[in-house]
Scaffold this active site. Structure first.
Site, PDB file in Angstrom:
ATOM      1  N   LYS A  14       0.836  -1.227   0.000  1.00 39.20           N
ATOM      2  CA  LYS A  14       0.000   0.000   0.000  1.00 39.20           C
ATOM      3  C   LYS A  14       0.855   1.255   0.000  1.00 39.20           C
ATOM      4  O   LYS A  14       0.597   2.189  -0.749  1.00 39.20           O
ATOM      5  CB  LYS A  14      -0.856   0.059   1.283  1.00 39.20           C
ATOM      6  N   ARG A  89     -10.547   1.055   8.621  1.00 45.59           N
ATOM      7  CA  ARG A  89     -10.211  -0.324   8.937  1.00 45.59           C
ATOM      8  C   ARG A  89     -11.367  -1.075   9.586  1.00 45.59           C
ATOM      9  O   ARG A  89     -11.218  -2.242   9.927  1.00 45.59           O
ATOM     10  CB  ARG A  89      -9.024  -0.346   9.879  1.00 45.59           C
ATOM     11  N   ARG A 123      10.775  -7.892   6.133  1.00 46.73           N
ATOM     12  CA  ARG A 123      10.845  -6.440   5.946  1.00 46.73           C
ATOM     13  C   ARG A 123      11.831  -5.820   6.950  1.00 46.73           C
ATOM     14  O   ARG A 123      11.845  -6.219   8.113  1.00 46.73           O
ATOM     15  CB  ARG A 123       9.436  -5.917   6.233  1.00 46.73           C
ATOM     16  N   ARG A 156      10.413  -3.358  11.988  1.00 48.88           N
ATOM     17  CA  ARG A 156       9.395  -2.501  12.594  1.00 48.88           C
ATOM     18  C   ARG A 156       8.926  -3.193  13.860  1.00 48.88           C
ATOM     19  O   ARG A 156       8.822  -4.423  13.878  1.00 48.88           O
ATOM     20  CB  ARG A 156       8.227  -2.373  11.612  1.00 48.88           C
ATOM     21  N   ARG A 167      -2.809  -8.679  13.371  1.00 51.76           N
ATOM     22  CA  ARG A 167      -3.224  -7.787  12.278  1.00 51.76           C
ATOM     23  C   ARG A 167      -3.999  -8.549  11.200  1.00 51.76           C
ATOM     24  O   ARG A 167      -4.980  -8.047  10.665  1.00 51.76           O
ATOM     25  CB  ARG A 167      -2.008  -7.086  11.666  1.00 51.76           C
TER      26      ARG A 167
END
Ligand code: AMP
Length: 217
Positions: A14, A89, A123, A156, A167
């Site tokens: 995104k 969301r 990531r 992160r 999530r």
């Protein structure tokens, strides 16, 4: 004026896709998660309120989210429009948004849970200059170091398997119904997020009826 929403689970690209779209079309990229992360890094009062919830991969309360979105959009620095990323969301956020703003299109980047796990857990981020890396597709030249500033790369705080599971659960339970809600108004463009970045961007352009994407050589 173009007002787009970009949706997709963590790791679906995104942020990357929004940035390309915004840069080329002079739109403002509004990433709600980035606003919260900035507040955590700057140790603001809001940062202290959301830090734990975020690190566990849970959703911040709707009142605070709506306040952040309203304040950001009230800045009216988006003459040509905006791409809002990471919002709405859940159903309540979607209703708040539809009541206050007209939407020109919703981009939904689709990716399976397994592919999301593979991407997110590889990531890495430079905490110094903000550059993103991915150990599968976008490795740093020197392992563990930022190509731009040489700082040590980190994960992160919410890119752990536990937070990712939280999530994914929230996405499947709370965010998918938002897609159904937008879908009823025929706003939603489903885009396959698996191809390379440039191809996904081109697919977004076609879906939204925008000029073709011309990647920089
Ligand atoms: P993101 O970068 O979009 O994944 O957002 C990072 C974190 O910020 C999320 O895991 C949530 O804790 C919080 N957050 C961002 N956007 C929202 C939202 N629309 N509603 C609730 N929490 C959010």
């Amino acid at each position: 004026m173009r007002k787009y929403v970009i949706m997709g689970v963590q790791g679906s690209g995104k942020g990357t896709q929004s940035e390309i779209l915004c840069r080329d079309l002079d739109l403002v990229h509004i990433a709600v998660g980035d606003i919260f992360r900035w507040n955590v890094q700057q140790h603001t009062k809001m940062g202290a309120q959301v830090r734990r919830v975020m690190s566990e991969g849970e959703l911040v309360g709707d009142d605070m989210v709506e306040q952040v979105v309203r304040r950001r959009l009230d800045e009216h620095d988006w003459n040509f429009g905006f791409v809002i990323d990471g919002f709405p969301r859940n159903g309540r956020q979607a209703e708040f948004f539809m009541e206050s703003y007209d939407i020109d299109g919703v981009i939904h980047l689709g990716l399976s849970d397994d592919e999301v796990r593979r991407r997110v857990l590889s990531r890495r981020l430079c905490p110094n200059c903000g550059m993103d890396y991915n150990l599968i597709a976008d490795r740093p030249e020197v392992e563990g170091r930022c190509d731009i500033c040489g700082h040590e790369l980190v994960r992160r705080e919410d890119d752990t398997p536990e937070a990712l599971n939280a999530r994914l659960r929230d996405y499947n339970e709370k965010t998918r119904p938002v897609l159904e809600l937008f879908g009823r108004k025929e706003f939603v463009h489903d885009i396959d997020a698996r191809p390379p970045v440039d191809d996904v961007q081109q697919a977004i352009r076609e879906a939204l009826g925008l000029p073709d994407y011309k990647p920089a050589l």
